[in-house]
Enzyme design. Sequence first.
Site, PDB file in Angstrom:
ATOM      1  N   HIS A   1     -15.545 -12.827  -7.509  1.00 13.60           N
ATOM      2  CA  HIS A   1     -15.360 -12.766  -6.062  1.00 13.60           C
ATOM      3  C   HIS A   1     -16.681 -13.123  -5.399  1.00 13.60           C
ATOM      4  CE1 HIS A   1     -11.331 -10.891  -5.865  1.00 13.60           C
ATOM      5  NE2 HIS A   1     -11.668 -10.457  -7.060  1.00 13.60           N
TER       6      HIS A   1
ATOM      7  N   MET B   1      -6.761  -0.263   3.826  1.00 14.38           N
ATOM      8  CA  MET B   1      -8.132   0.167   3.523  1.00 14.38           C
ATOM      9  C   MET B   1      -9.181  -0.808   4.066  1.00 14.38           C
ATOM     10  SD  MET B   1      -7.510   1.063  -0.481  1.00 14.38           S
ATOM     11  CE  MET B   1      -6.031   1.927  -1.067  1.00 14.38           C
ATOM     12  N   SER B   2      -8.831  -1.537   5.126  1.00 11.98           N
ATOM     13  CA  SER B   2      -9.773  -2.545   5.620  1.00 11.98           C
ATOM     14  C   SER B   2      -9.670  -2.678   7.136  1.00 11.98           C
ATOM     15  CB  SER B   2      -9.478  -3.894   4.941  1.00 11.98           C
ATOM     16  OG  SER B   2      -8.228  -4.409   5.377  1.00 11.98           O
TER      17      SER B   2
ATOM     18  N   SER C   1      -5.388 -10.454   1.152  1.00 15.54           N
ATOM     19  CA  SER C   1      -4.739 -10.894  -0.085  1.00 15.54           C
ATOM     20  C   SER C   1      -3.751 -12.031   0.131  1.00 15.54           C
ATOM     21  CB  SER C   1      -3.984  -9.712  -0.712  1.00 15.54           C
ATOM     22  OG  SER C   1      -4.807  -8.566  -0.726  1.00 15.54           O
TER      23      SER C   1
ATOM     24  N   ALA D   1      -3.213  -6.701   3.669  1.00 17.82           N
ATOM     25  CA  ALA D   1      -1.996  -6.193   3.040  1.00 17.82           C
ATOM     26  C   ALA D   1      -1.965  -4.707   3.347  1.00 17.82           C
ATOM     27  CB  ALA D   1      -2.047  -6.429   1.540  1.00 17.82           C
TER      28      ALA D   1
ATOM     29  N   ASN E   1       4.134  -3.186   0.331  1.00 13.35           N
ATOM     30  CA  ASN E   1       4.807  -2.104  -0.416  1.00 13.35           C
ATOM     31  C   ASN E   1       5.190  -1.039   0.589  1.00 13.35           C
ATOM     32  OD1 ASN E   1       1.679  -1.745  -0.450  1.00 13.35           O
ATOM     33  ND2 ASN E   1       2.486   0.328  -0.673  1.00 13.35           N
TER      34      ASN E   1
ATOM     35  N   HIS F   1      -1.549  -2.025  -7.626  1.00 10.48           N
ATOM     36  CA  HIS F   1      -2.206  -3.178  -7.016  1.00 10.48           C
ATOM     37  C   HIS F   1      -1.436  -4.458  -7.350  1.00 10.48           C
ATOM     38  CE1 HIS F   1      -5.352  -5.575  -5.302  1.00 10.48           C
ATOM     39  NE2 HIS F   1      -5.635  -6.163  -6.437  1.00 10.48           N
TER      40      HIS F   1
ATOM     41  N   HIS G   1     -15.224  -4.370   1.538  1.00 10.57           N
ATOM     42  CA  HIS G   1     -14.520  -3.118   1.857  1.00 10.57           C
ATOM     43  C   HIS G   1     -15.485  -1.949   1.684  1.00 10.57           C
ATOM     44  CE1 HIS G   1     -11.483  -5.948   0.247  1.00 10.57           C
ATOM     45  NE2 HIS G   1     -10.697  -5.453   1.177  1.00 10.57           N
TER      46      HIS G   1
ATOM     47  N   TYR H   1     -14.667   0.846   0.461  1.00  5.68           N
ATOM     48  CA  TYR H   1     -14.408   1.527  -0.821  1.00  5.68           C
ATOM     49  C   TYR H   1     -15.206   0.917  -1.978  1.00  5.68           C
ATOM     50  CZ  TYR H   1     -10.937  -2.192  -1.742  1.00  5.68           C
ATOM     51  OH  TYR H   1     -10.316  -3.405  -1.908  1.00  5.68           O
ATOM     52  N   GLU H   2     -15.742  -0.284  -1.767  1.00  2.73           N
ATOM     53  CA  GLU H   2     -16.590  -0.887  -2.810  1.00  2.73           C
ATOM     54  C   GLU H   2     -17.997  -0.287  -2.777  1.00  2.73           C
ATOM     55  OE1 GLU H   2     -15.898  -5.420  -3.206  1.00  2.73           O
ATOM     56  OE2 GLU H   2     -15.244  -4.907  -1.177  1.00  2.73           O
TER      57      GLU H   2
HETATM   58  N1  HPA Z   1      -2.058   2.097   1.081  1.00  2.00           N
HETATM   59  C1  HPA Z   1      -3.320   1.694   1.368  1.00  2.00           C
HETATM   60  N2  HPA Z   1      -3.703   0.439   1.333  1.00  2.00           N
HETATM   61  C2  HPA Z   1      -2.793  -0.489   0.990  1.00  2.00           C
HETATM   62  C3  HPA Z   1      -1.468  -0.143   0.657  1.00  2.00           C
HETATM   63  C4  HPA Z   1      -1.084   1.235   0.715  1.00  2.00           C
HETATM   64  O1  HPA Z   1       0.066   1.624   0.444  1.00  2.00           O
HETATM   65  N3  HPA Z   1      -0.828  -1.308   0.352  1.00  2.00           N
HETATM   66  C5  HPA Z   1      -1.738  -2.298   0.496  1.00  2.00           C
HETATM   67  N4  HPA Z   1      -2.929  -1.819   0.865  1.00  2.00           N
END
Ligand code: HPA
Length: 275
Positions: A64, A214-215, A33, A116, A238, A250, A86, A88-89
Amino acid sequence: MEKVSLLERIDQAAAAIAARSGETPEIGLILGSGLGILADLIEDAVVVPYHEIPFFPVSTVEGHAGELLLGKVKGRQVLMMKGRFHTYEGYEPDAVSFPVRVMKKLGVKTLLVTNAAGGVNESFDVGDLMVISDHLNFMFRNPLIGPNDNSLGVRFPDMSEAYSKRLRKLAHETAAELGFSLREGVYAAMSGPAYETPAEIRMLRIVGSDAVGMSTVPEVMVARHAGIEVLGFSCISNMAAGILDQPLSHAEVMEAADRVKDKFLGLILAILPKI
Ligand code: HPA
């Protein structure tokens, strides 16, 4: 239809890319990101849309489209993925990491990967940049499961230095020259797409995670299997669930990644010529 072997799929994908660019890429870039803007800095970029590359996964998400860019940045030949995949997709781990196989075939020696991530280590702050020292695979999926082609890598690849010590040191030195310091820590990969629960974050902290995302892990495992040296960074976008008394979104992740993108990009540009 007869199943096309992995070797054959890699050969065909690499040949389609090589037909578009005469250069041999040295460094592969998979940027998370906010860092897609690096694409604008590639000199004389050759752009190859994913859908024009045989056997490449194609993004189903509108807007995308995804493309590979080949060209020079800071004097180095790079191959950048603009748009990543990813699990998760719904992509299989071996589809997510297929581009890394193709990078290897084209000559890539080093993979620079960013993401991220949520801060699990409570001494971290939003906006921190973390060099990934190691990972925990809480995706519980592995792109290397299945028959092993010994010409691609060994059956039981060593993961004791998944993230190159040499490149981590270089990252810290480069950041110091730029006047800031980097965190360093363990990245835990979860499947997503739901963010974690506070209990999961407490568990991740107990088992030694500093950041969660998640990657990255599927790509890194294939890179190591292929003998590619890896440098990975997380942007702490975060604090992970339950640390602060507020929900995760997000939008917050994107906003934080956007805020540090100039600093992050500056770091990457300064590292590239030294890799
Ligand atoms: N958890 C999982 N994946 C993320 C997060 C998180 O807090 N922040 C950015 N990607």
